[in-house]
Design an enzyme around this catalytic site. Structure first.
Site, PDB file in Angstrom:
ATOM      1  N   LYS A 106       0.822  -1.216   0.000  1.00 60.90           N
ATOM      2  CA  LYS A 106       0.000   0.000   0.000  1.00 60.90           C
ATOM      3  C   LYS A 106       0.851   1.259   0.000  1.00 60.90           C
ATOM      4  O   LYS A 106       0.456   2.278  -0.563  1.00 60.90           O
ATOM      5  CB  LYS A 106      -0.955   0.007   1.194  1.00 60.90           C
ATOM      6  CG  LYS A 106      -2.081  -0.997   1.040  1.00 60.90           C
ATOM      7  CD  LYS A 106      -3.239  -0.692   1.953  1.00 60.90           C
ATOM      8  CE  LYS A 106      -4.398  -1.629   1.665  1.00 60.90           C
ATOM      9  NZ  LYS A 106      -5.462  -1.538   2.644  1.00 60.90           N
ATOM     10  N   LYS A 162      -4.953  -9.598  -6.694  1.00 65.11           N
ATOM     11  CA  LYS A 162      -6.145  -9.702  -5.850  1.00 65.11           C
ATOM     12  C   LYS A 162      -7.240  -8.728  -6.312  1.00 65.11           C
ATOM     13  O   LYS A 162      -6.926  -7.605  -6.696  1.00 65.11           O
ATOM     14  CB  LYS A 162      -5.714  -9.353  -4.414  1.00 65.11           C
ATOM     15  CG  LYS A 162      -6.735  -9.637  -3.355  1.00 65.11           C
ATOM     16  CD  LYS A 162      -6.235  -9.171  -1.994  1.00 65.11           C
ATOM     17  CE  LYS A 162      -6.281  -7.682  -1.862  1.00 65.11           C
ATOM     18  NZ  LYS A 162      -6.099  -7.162  -0.513  1.00 65.11           N
ATOM     19  N   LYS A 213     -10.648  -3.133  -3.687  1.00 62.66           N
ATOM     20  CA  LYS A 213     -11.491  -1.928  -3.721  1.00 62.66           C
ATOM     21  C   LYS A 213     -10.764  -0.772  -4.392  1.00 62.66           C
ATOM     22  O   LYS A 213     -11.380   0.110  -4.959  1.00 62.66           O
ATOM     23  CB  LYS A 213     -11.816  -1.473  -2.289  1.00 62.66           C
ATOM     24  CG  LYS A 213     -12.655  -2.431  -1.491  1.00 62.66           C
ATOM     25  CD  LYS A 213     -12.792  -1.859  -0.073  1.00 62.66           C
ATOM     26  CE  LYS A 213     -13.253  -2.892   0.903  1.00 62.66           C
ATOM     27  NZ  LYS A 213     -12.761  -2.698   2.257  1.00 62.66           N
TER      28      LYS A 213
END
Ligand code: TYM
Length: 333
Positions: free
Chosen positions: A114, A198, A201
């Site tokens: 992230k 993956k 969102k």
């Protein structure tokens, strides 16, 4: 022994079929088991570790509650609440942060993903996020945590922090060591655009995921455009190892239909993708569209959602204030 379940979902928008199949569907299964107390949290403090637009965040908190209820959670059976309204989560995270070690956090792969290349610019919140997650879980004497595969490392860290705290304060078994509940199959639903990534969102491509609030047309369109390869569908699972997109789509079909992937392989062996995609669209619409429909009905009634959260806050606070008092006593505060 009775089970205590805790899990959380970030209200960061774009809830998708991966969140549903990897986590929320399981939340509902636990809720319907006997001798099981379930607590499900909208983890808004986790969401703000990356920039959120305040007005949209408020909406996303309500939308997450709507998704919980539309998926089958019942606020009379499970505690459903908003993390930031129970201040003990932040308080406990600070205390646990004093037992957790930098070296442990430095190993967290989700932070590395992230934060990207420029780690120096990531928020401190994003770095200590797994400690807050440990606080969420340990505050309620949780025995089992249903999550998708991507949260496994955070769960291991939670267990390490609990062990260390118990050791540091000579209070064996004070913090319960939770078990992760990660399904063997379908615990990692992949992007529709890249079977090695993956479903997420935050993927900038909306075509990479089926959202829980998609219309029938959006579902059909996304499945039609999902990446595939050029071969017909295989007759054995070994072949799927080198065909990530085929594996993912067959996996989504199997999970939605509650069947083993070997049965899905048998059903579609030798067929081409377009036939399979038609069936997959039908199934996704049958299983996901009712959730989407129900979510939009629930979302029209903000006062109902706010009341669910208020009721949940009262129940969660009752448990957490008692635990934090004991924590402070042990620590000498
Ligand atoms: P979050 O909000 O990213 O995701 C919510 C749940 O969905 C699962 N999930 C997936 N499962 C399968 N395939 C996917 N592609 C996929 N994407 C997401 C996640 O594993 C998760 O179970 N840190 C957590 C939230 C959290 C939490 C907690 C969870 C905060 N405190 C305490 C459990 C207990 C997170 O970011 O989830």
């Amino acid at each position: 022994m009775s089970k205590k379940i805790f899990s959380g979902v970030q209200p960061s928008g774009n809830l998708h079929v991966g969140n549903y199949l990897g986590a929320i569907k399981n939340f509902v299964n636990f809720q319907n088991q006997t001798n099981t107390e379930c607590i499900y949290c909208v983890v808004d403090l986790h969401a703000i570790t990356v920039r959120q637009e305040p007005n949209i965040l408020k909406e996303n908190i309500r939308e997450t509650v709507a998704a919980f209820i539309a998926s089958g959670l019942n606020h009379k059976k499970s505690i459903i609440f908003q993390q930031s309204t129970v201040a003990e989560h932040s308080e406990f995270a600070w205390i646990l942060g004093c037992s957790a070690r930098m070296g442990w956090l430095n190993r967290m792969t989700q932070f590395k993903e992230k934060a990207g290349i420029d780690k120096e610019k990531a928020s401190i919140g994003l770095y200590v996020y797994p400690v807050l997650m440990a606080a969420d879980i340990l505050l309620y004497d949780t025995t089992h945590v249903p999550v998708g595969e991507d949260q496994k490392q955070h769960l291991e860290l939670t267990r390490d922090i609990a062990h260390k705290f118990n050791l540091d304060f000579n209070s064996p078994e004070f913090l319960k060591i939770p078990e992760p509940m990660i399904q063997k199959n379908f615990s990692r639903i992949m992007s529709l655009k890249d079977g090695t990534k993956k479903m997420s969102k935050s993927d900038p491509s909306g075509l990479s995921r089926i959202n829980l609030n998609d219309t029938k047309e959006e579902i059909e369109n996304k499945i039609k455009k999902a990446k595939t390869d050029t071969l017909p569908l295989p007759d054995n699972s070994k072949e799927l190892e080198n065909r990530p997109e085929a594996k993912n789509l067959l996996g989504i079909y199997s999970s939605l239909n509650n069947q083993d992937i070997s049965n899905t392989i048998k059903e579609f062996s030798g067929k081409n993708f377009s036939d399979f995609k038609n069936k997959l669209s039908e199934l996704v619409i049958e299983k996901i569209y009712p959730i989407s429909n129900e979510m939009s009905k629930i979302k029209k009634d903000n006062s109902f959602i706010d009341n669910v959260l208020l009721e949940g806050n009262i129940k969660a606070s009752k448990i957490s204030t008692k635990k934090i008092e004991e924590v402070k006593k042990i620590v000498g505060l």
